[in-house]
Design an enzyme around this catalytic site. Sequence first.
Site, PDB file in Angstrom:
ATOM      1  N   SER A 278     -25.586  11.151  -4.439  1.00  0.00           N
ATOM      2  CA  SER A 278     -24.806  11.745  -3.167  1.00  0.00           C
ATOM      3  C   SER A 278     -23.666  11.668  -3.099  1.00  0.00           C
ATOM      4  O   SER A 278     -22.924  11.535  -3.224  1.00  0.00           O
ATOM      5  CB  SER A 278     -24.978  11.084  -1.677  1.00  0.00           C
ATOM      6  OG  SER A 278     -25.030  11.081  -0.753  1.00  0.00           O
ATOM      7  N   ASP A 279     -23.254  13.053  -1.892  1.00  0.00           N
ATOM      8  CA  ASP A 279     -22.021  12.979  -1.999  1.00  0.00           C
ATOM      9  C   ASP A 279     -21.356  14.119  -0.267  1.00  0.00           C
ATOM     10  O   ASP A 279     -22.723  14.380   0.523  1.00  0.00           O
ATOM     11  CB  ASP A 279     -21.074  14.288  -2.637  1.00  0.00           C
ATOM     12  CG  ASP A 279     -19.896  14.078  -2.540  1.00  0.00           C
ATOM     13  OD1 ASP A 279     -18.732  13.664  -3.559  1.00  0.00           O
ATOM     14  OD2 ASP A 279     -19.378  15.044  -2.424  1.00  0.00           O
TER      15      ASP A 279
END
EC number: 3.6.1.-
Length: 203
Positions: free
Chosen positions: A68-69
């Site tokens: 995730s970012d």
Amino acid sequence: MPRLILASSSAYRRELLARLGLPFTAQAPDIDETPLPGEAPHATALRLARAKAAAIAHLRPGALVIGSDQVATLDGEQIGKPGDHARALAQLQRMRGRRVLFHTALCLWDGRHADGKAQVEDVQTAVTFRDLPDAELDAYLRIEQPYDCAGSAKNEGLGIAILERIDSVDPTALTGLPLIALCGMLRRAGVPFFGAAAVSPGQ
């Protein structure tokens, strides 16, 4: 149940994933998170989420890896992690009374497939900041010190006090791991959520 790995060193993401009651481990990926020249904010978030998952999947064959970012944007420009007090104050001064868009990208990399099948999604959250004076913003920063947080505000902490409105389809997205989207991905990958009751892929 395949091995589930969170490709992150974030305590916030670990706490969120733990809510699902699934056994998992966490491992930080070693990747360059610098945006590419001319890269759109949502493209940066999606690319990095996929890169994080792929990096750990390469080290842990056969696992399901979550990457995730998050990228914050104002007027189409990326807002990074401030790193120190002066930069954080400048960020908040610029964002006060404004609507900031957060792109929280998610990737589930299924290492059980030879080609490393990946599901990706960009969950967007619109955040309106309160129009507060410098003294309040400065005091908030000295208490919370959110210098490792894009946008200089942690909604899971005191940062909620400087926000006026949050609009999102997933309340966990802003914290860094969109659980509603992730549950859908895990279900499609056949991960059981409730006891030993297996979930058929595609449900």
